[in-house]
Design an enzyme around this catalytic site. Structure first.
Site, PDB file in Angstrom:
ATOM      1  CD1 TRP A 134       3.759   5.115  -0.318  1.00 57.13           C
ATOM      2  CD2 TRP A 134       1.702   5.088  -1.023  1.00 57.13           C
ATOM      3  NE1 TRP A 134       3.422   6.156  -1.136  1.00 57.13           N
ATOM      4  CE2 TRP A 134       2.189   6.086  -1.586  1.00 57.13           C
ATOM      5  CE3 TRP A 134       0.395   4.769  -1.186  1.00 57.13           C
ATOM      6  CZ2 TRP A 134       1.315   6.877  -2.376  1.00 57.13           C
ATOM      7  CZ3 TRP A 134      -0.508   5.459  -2.096  1.00 57.13           C
ATOM      8  CH2 TRP A 134      -0.031   6.508  -2.912  1.00 57.13           C
ATOM      9  CG  ASN A 135       1.173   1.942  -5.277  1.00 55.30           C
ATOM     10  OD1 ASN A 135       2.231   1.262  -4.855  1.00 55.30           O
ATOM     11  ND2 ASN A 135       1.004   2.315  -6.494  1.00 55.30           N
ATOM     12  CE  LYS A 158      13.033   2.519   3.210  1.00 51.23           C
ATOM     13  NZ  LYS A 158      11.670   3.160   3.395  1.00 51.23           N
ATOM     14  CG  HIS A 159       6.647  -2.128   2.782  1.00 50.70           C
ATOM     15  ND1 HIS A 159       6.170  -1.279   1.504  1.00 50.70           N
ATOM     16  CD2 HIS A 159       5.981  -3.368   2.881  1.00 50.70           C
ATOM     17  CE1 HIS A 159       5.007  -1.903   1.187  1.00 50.70           C
ATOM     18  NE2 HIS A 159       4.578  -2.995   1.668  1.00 50.70           N
ATOM     19  N   GLY A 210       8.577   2.339  -7.618  1.00 53.15           N
ATOM     20  CA  GLY A 210       8.563   3.656  -7.017  1.00 53.15           C
ATOM     21  C   GLY A 210       8.590   4.556  -7.903  1.00 53.15           C
ATOM     22  CB  SER A 211       9.257   8.309  -7.043  1.00 58.19           C
ATOM     23  OG  SER A 211      10.330   8.263  -6.677  1.00 58.19           O
ATOM     24  CD  GLU A 232       5.899  -0.447 -11.519  1.00 54.74           C
ATOM     25  OE1 GLU A 232       5.590   0.585 -11.817  1.00 54.74           O
ATOM     26  OE2 GLU A 232       5.406  -1.105 -10.637  1.00 54.74           O
ATOM     27  CG  LEU A 233      11.469   3.848 -12.253  1.00 55.55           C
ATOM     28  CD1 LEU A 233      12.472   4.589 -12.697  1.00 55.55           C
ATOM     29  CD2 LEU A 233      11.623   3.587 -10.666  1.00 55.55           C
ATOM     30  CB  CYS A 266       2.574   2.534 -11.680  1.00 55.58           C
ATOM     31  SG  CYS A 266       3.483   2.511  -9.911  1.00 55.58           S
ATOM     32  CD  GLU A 363       2.750   8.096 -11.803  1.00 52.31           C
ATOM     33  OE1 GLU A 363       2.361   7.239 -11.669  1.00 52.31           O
ATOM     34  OE2 GLU A 363       4.021   8.363 -11.372  1.00 52.31           O
TER      35      GLU A 363
END
Length: 458
Positions: A134-135, A158-159, A210-211, A232-233, A266, A363
């Protein structure tokens, strides 16, 4: 379970949207698969024409889309509009460069392999699923979708569930630009419903931003079905300041690096590691600027820091700060929840962190900066590399030998010298260690979802 837009500035529900049924998901995957068969036979020129038309739509609606982003996830309005404009720019970049990025590469001397000709070519994989956060609700999607579609793939999205209006806008954007129906489709589903989509034989690959836990889950599912994945975490990026740096410029840039998107990035600088010789000067200026930031309604142009996107996100930040406080860290500014509605948190600087504080390893996804003192460059590198993450990094120095020394020893996917990390469509982007694998952007990111085919001719 309904999907809702909850305004983080007020905490109120703005819109409730019904999720897609399993039958609707199946139909959308089918549409994407049919579109992928069409796209692989179209020319780069035709796809570029459609991509530029879709970019024009973004530019024409930049203000309205910016307001939509701000209402859904709380980004200050100027940053939301800039996100729309950056997305359109990336779309035009791939329209201009994809044919060159994916051109055949001949073997200079084919006789070495007993051929009259030998070459490699890039071909689309087919349908690629993107699981996105979402960021940056437009940019994160566009930086996948633009190169993927220009390569001849179709996309499924898938948002994040808290930005459904952005997801629905993206569902029709590329078709409005001229792409075949189904070339890009949004799936309004929960995270629990991603597994069967990855397993579907019509889906050839998956990318996730995401996470770390979500990345582990998606990577495991992709591995089970022998499908390509790009992850990409998280990141806990170091921002190193050494004695030859312009300390005032470093501190000013450090503030921008930490509070962009209200700290929810991130690649934001999160751990500020400063040489002892300039620590006091940097800490004073950095803290002063952080304490003077304007926190408030993100729709107001003067606002610099808006709310966190979700209540749970703010709860996570509070827990990290309170853990550090309880263990003896020093709060130089902030560390409080402002009065009033919404999920706001005061810009915060924390120093003197003990090794067992959670902030040392975890984080901080919000406007919280950790400040470290290093006695020399090697200690700065030790602190920088002690986290399990390795997304990006920054170093401030005007000593060429020191610059080369640090660049070679930072465990990160990128190093920015005398600046802050920014994602550019011209440069590959991604991390190592727990920050993921694979690359986005530039030619390397586009090639991730292509079949590199070798051709040999007698």
């Amino acid at each position: 379970m309904a999907i809702a837009t909850v305004n983080p500035t007020t905490g109120k529900i703005e819109m409730i949207i019904d999720p897609h049924s399993s039958a609707e998901v199946d139909a959308r995957i089918g549409e994407a698969a049919a579109a992928a068969r069409l796209l692989r036979t179209t020319t780069f020129a035709k796809r570029a024409e459609w991509m530029r038309a879709a970019a024009d739509i973004l530019d024409a609606q930049a203000l309205g889309l910016g307001e939509l982003i701000t209402v859904e996830m709380g980004k200050p309005i100027a940053q939301s509009i800039a996100e729309v404009e950056k997305s359109a720019k990336a779309m035009r970049f791939y329209a201009d460069h994809s044919e060159g990025f994916l051109a055949d590469v001949p073997l200079t001397d084919p006789s070495t392999v007993g051929a009259s000709r030998a070459w490699t070519r890039y071909e689309p994989l087919g349908v690629v699923l993107a699981v996105m956060p979402w960021n940056y609700p437009l940019w994160q999607v566009i930086r996948f979708a633009a190169p993927a579609l220009m390569a001849g793939n179709a996309g499924l999205l898938k948002h994040a569930s808290n930005v459904p209006q952005a997801a629905l806008f993206l569902d029709t954007l590329f078709e409005r630009g001229g792409f075949p129906a189904g070339s890009f489709r949004t799936l309004l589903v929960s995270g629990a419903d991603v597994a069967p989509v990855i397993a579907d034989p019509r889906v050839q690959a998956v990318t996730l931003t995401g996470s770390e836990p979500a990345g582990r889950s998606v990577a495991a599912l992709a591995g089970d079905h022998v499908k390509k994945a790009v992850l990409e975490l998280g990141g806990s990026d170091p921002f190193i300041v050494l004695p030859t740096a312009d300390v005032t410029a470093a501190a000013t840039t450090a503030v921008r690096a930490r509070i962009g998107n209200s700290g929810q990035s991130c690649i934001a600088g999160k751990r500020f590691i400063v040489h002892a010789d300039v620590y006091d000067a940097f800490a004073a200026e950095f803290t002063r600027q952080m304490s003077q930031l304007i926190v408030g309604d993100p729709l107001l142009p003067q606002t610099q820091v808006g709310p966190l996107a979700t209540e749970s996100g703010r709860d996570d930040i509070v827990a990290l700060v309170e853990d550090a406080r309880d263990k003896g860290a020093t709060i130089l500014t902030g560390g409080t929840i402002p009065d009033g509605p919404g999920w706001f948190y005061a810009p915060t600087v924390i120093a003197d962190l003990p090794d067992d504080a959670r902030l040392v390893q975890e984080e901080a996804f919000g406007p919280v900066a950790s400040l470290y003192r290093a006695v020399d460059v090697d200690e700065a590198l030790r602190i920088a590399n002690q986290t399990r993450f390795g997304l990006s990094s920054a170093v401030w120095t005007n000593d060429p030998d020191e610059e080369a020394y640090v660049i070679a020893r930072l465990d990160a996917g990128a190093v920015f010298v005398n600046g802050m990390t920014v994602s550019y469509q011209e440069l590959p982007f991604g991390g190592i260690k727990a920050s993921g694998f694979g690359r986005e952007l530039a030619a390397d990111g586009q090639r991730e979802f292509c079949n590199l085919k070798t051709v040999w001719k007698a």
